[in-house]
Design a protein around this motif. Structure first.
Motif, PDB file in Angstrom:
ATOM      1  N   UNK A 108       0.856  -1.185   0.000  1.00 54.37           N
ATOM      2  CA  UNK A 108       0.000   0.000   0.000  1.00 54.37           C
ATOM      3  C   UNK A 108       0.892   1.236   0.000  1.00 54.37           C
ATOM      4  N   UNK A 109       0.431   2.344  -0.582  1.00 47.58           N
ATOM      5  CA  UNK A 109       1.269   3.552  -0.644  1.00 47.58           C
ATOM      6  C   UNK A 109       1.494   4.147   0.747  1.00 47.58           C
ATOM      7  N   UNK A 110       2.752   4.423   1.070  1.00 50.03           N
ATOM      8  CA  UNK A 110       3.087   4.964   2.387  1.00 50.03           C
ATOM      9  C   UNK A 110       3.095   6.482   2.417  1.00 50.03           C
ATOM     10  N   UNK A 111       2.959   7.105   1.263  1.00 53.64           N
ATOM     11  CA  UNK A 111       2.934   8.563   1.190  1.00 53.64           C
ATOM     12  C   UNK A 111       1.746   9.007   0.332  1.00 53.64           C
ATOM     13  N   UNK A 112       1.305  10.222   0.564  1.00 47.14           N
ATOM     14  CA  UNK A 112       0.240  10.776  -0.261  1.00 47.14           C
ATOM     15  C   UNK A 112      -1.134  10.763   0.367  1.00 47.14           C
ATOM     16  N   UNK A 113      -1.276  10.137   1.540  1.00 49.58           N
ATOM     17  CA  UNK A 113      -2.520  10.235   2.273  1.00 49.58           C
ATOM     18  C   UNK A 113      -3.609   9.278   1.856  1.00 49.58           C
ATOM     19  N   UNK A 114      -3.313   8.269   1.032  1.00 50.84           N
ATOM     20  CA  UNK A 114      -4.346   7.338   0.586  1.00 50.84           C
ATOM     21  C   UNK A 114      -4.555   6.172   1.549  1.00 50.84           C
ATOM     22  N   UNK A 115      -3.663   5.995   2.517  1.00 51.70           N
ATOM     23  CA  UNK A 115      -3.807   4.950   3.537  1.00 51.70           C
ATOM     24  C   UNK A 115      -4.042   5.643   4.872  1.00 51.70           C
ATOM     25  N   UNK A 116      -5.239   5.456   5.434  1.00 56.99           N
ATOM     26  CA  UNK A 116      -5.607   6.171   6.655  1.00 56.99           C
ATOM     27  C   UNK A 116      -5.499   5.263   7.874  1.00 56.99           C
ATOM     28  N   UNK A 117      -4.376   4.561   7.965  1.00 65.45           N
ATOM     29  CA  UNK A 117      -3.987   3.753   9.123  1.00 65.45           C
ATOM     30  C   UNK A 117      -2.556   3.300   8.879  1.00 65.45           C
ATOM     31  N   UNK A 118      -1.885   2.872   9.941  1.00 68.10           N
ATOM     32  CA  UNK A 118      -0.549   2.273   9.853  1.00 68.10           C
ATOM     33  C   UNK A 118       0.582   3.240   9.533  1.00 68.10           C
ATOM     34  N   UNK A 119       0.384   4.204   8.640  1.00 69.77           N
ATOM     35  CA  UNK A 119       1.465   5.101   8.246  1.00 69.77           C
ATOM     36  C   UNK A 119       1.128   6.533   8.672  1.00 69.77           C
ATOM     37  N   UNK A 120       2.167   7.294   8.978  1.00 66.43           N
ATOM     38  CA  UNK A 120       2.004   8.646   9.515  1.00 66.43           C
ATOM     39  C   UNK A 120       2.865   9.588   8.674  1.00 66.43           C
ATOM     40  N   UNK A 121       2.229  10.139   7.667  1.00 68.30           N
ATOM     41  CA  UNK A 121       2.929  10.944   6.668  1.00 68.30           C
ATOM     42  C   UNK A 121       2.851  12.418   7.056  1.00 68.30           C
TER      43      UNK A 121
END
Length: 521
Positions: free
Chosen positions: A36-49
């Protein structure tokens, strides 16, 4: 006789990769395309961009400099102690643990490998302090049912009885009922700031006061909120070390500290208490071992990245990123509250919240949050589906979809809101999935449940994989799978979440273990 140790820091040396190494890196890049993409705001869990490319480069450079260093021994690598000292000092000030009027500075801490290790060590320390004070038998760990699963793991690992207090439909715990559970056999009571599932801020002040009066330790799990709530709102009730009776706190730098995984801070009120966290032995023929955390040898890379980011941002930088999160969170909760058929659960605190079906509207207007999240995923945005839970008191918490908001979210609000609204319009009135219908269509699973009597279900690895295959997950036969999940999950997760909620917990847990184990195999 002394030996000179030559400093060998190589910060600016660039070595070109050989063709063979370039092929390996190319393969790694191919593997990353599965993620899943870790940047760009398309994943709203797990990653903190953070949305700041500079921080990524700063962190990567810091990790590269510290790559060879072993965090096991700060006497050999004093840079580790220096960075840890700086990070802990900033965290203490942020969490209200600065020197008091008399100049005392009684809060001390450690940097850990992540929130789970911080939580485990908080529980292990509380258990050992409780035993040293004369506690006998099996100690209890008391917490709301919304407490993070890491505390389930800690109780399991360290032999405590997990005593969970049911919460209301809004995710709030009854303060009096929680305090009522406190007794001499309680080694630790845990409250969250906020709790992850519904972003509920637990009653820290009241619980800490009651615990202190009874001589019971009180831990505030601020793993997700610790690095954002200090700048969130002036209206929040006290929730950190400014509250008398709070004995320990956890706060993750790899969440809203924007550092790479995994780095967290665990703070204790009192040096003697914190020393109970350590493990030390000289009872073997090797070097004396002294570990403040569960790991021995460990990378100093994540610590170095966190240290660099803390210095780069400082309080003004974190405050600005927190303000961005708040603006985006307010905009999104307003947008979702305006969607007919959905409801934001409770009164969330911080840049996260949960969405449930609006039970106040007729069924033809209601939206199943898991079906909605599936459709949102098809539109390019990943939300986190949370199954419902029937609590010990019989009150069922509804299934929800969780969103964690980061600073980058503000830059993609318009397309994100459009996707949320479009998905809602397309699935409004779609009936929730009946788990019995799903189970009835899968040969052998219903019989397995009937033979269990509701108790423990013993499955071999092959039996568990057979069940997974019939459910259409795990890469086995039985249904289309999602490319974004590496071919192990069905495209539609709503039926799977329904089954997770409906199946007995021991069976679900055994199947999930098999799923993750087979994925690695």
């Amino acid at each position: 006789m002394t030996t000179d140790v030559t400093t060998d820091v190589t910060t600016d040396v660039t070595t070109e990769l050989t063709p063979e190494s370039e092929l390996i890196i190319d393969r790694l890049r191919q593997l990353r395309t599965l993620d899943a993409p870790t940047h760009g705001g398309h994943v709203l869990s797990y990653v903190y961009d953070s949305g700041l490319a500079e921080l990524d480069e700063l962190a990567a450079t810091a990790i590269r400099i510290m790559q060879p260093v072993n965090g096991l021994d700060p006497t050999t690598f004093p840079s580790v102690a220096a960075m840890e000292r700086d990070v802990i000092g900033f965290t203490k000030r942020m969490l209200g643990a600065g020197p008091d009027a008399a100049g005392s500075d009684e809060v001390v801490g450690s940097v850990t490998s992540g929130g789970t290790e911080s939580c485990l060590l908080a529980v292990k320390t509380a258990r050992d302090v409780w035993r040293a004070a004369g506690g006998e038998g099996i100690p209890r760990l008391v917490a709301p049912v919304t407490v993070h699963a890491a505390f389930h793991k800690a109780a399991h690992y360290f032999g405590l009885e997990l005593d969970l207090v049911s919460v209301g439909l809004d995710g709030r715990v009854d303060t009096a009922e929680l305090i009522d559970r406190l007794a001499p056999d309680v080694a630790l009571v845990v409250v969250s700031a906020p709790a992850y599932p519904h972003a509920t801020l637990d009653p820290v002040g009241a619980v800490a006061a009651a615990a202190s009066a009874l001589g019971i330790a009180c831990h505030v799990d601020a793993c997700i909120g610790g690095w954002v709530l200090p700048w969130w709102s002036d209206d929040l009730p006290a929730w950190n070390f400014e509250v008398p009776g709070v004995t320990s706190m956890s706060a993750d730098l790899h969440k809203f500290g924007y550092a790479p995984k995994g780095v967290s801070v665990l703070l204790h009120r009192g040096r003697d208490r914190q020393r109970a966290q350590f493990f030390a032995t000289k009872r073997w023929p090797g070097y004396p071992v002294v570990n403040p955390t569960m790991l021995g040898s460990k990378s100093a890379g994540a610590l170095a990245a966190a240290w660099a980011i803390v210095h780069r941002l400082g309080e003004p930088g974190f405050a600005a990123l927190s303000a961005s999160c708040k603006r985006a969170t307010d905009a999104l909760t307003d947008a979702i509250r305006a969607i007919d058929g959905l409801a934001v659960l409770g009164a969330p605190v911080g840049p996260l919240f949960a969405v449930a079906a609006d039970e106040s509207v007729p069924s033809e207007r209601r939206i199943d949050p898991h079906v909605w999240a599936d459709r949102v995923r098809q539109l390019g945005w990943l939300l986190q589906q949370q199954p419902g839970l029937t609590q010990a008191n019989g009150v069922r918490l509804p299934p929800t979809t969780h969103l964690t908001i980061t600073p980058v979210t503000e830059s993609v609000l318009e397309p994100l809101v459009a996707a949320l609204v479009q998905a809602a319009d397309e699935v409004r009135g779609v009936a929730s999935i009946d788990p019995m219908q799903v189970l009835g269509a899968i040969g052998g699973v219903a019989e397995l449940l009937a033979g269990s009597g509701g108790g423990e279900i013993a499955l071999s690895s092959d039996q568990a994989f057979g069940v997974l295959s019939q459910l259409g997950i795990g890469g086995g036969a039985g249904g289309e799978t999602s490319a974004s999940s590496g071919g192990v999950l069905p495209d539609q997760l709503a039926p799977l979440l329904t089954l997770i909620e409906a199946l007995p917990a021991p069976l679900t847990e055994r199947l999930l273990i098999e799923l993750l184990a087979r994925l690695v195999e």
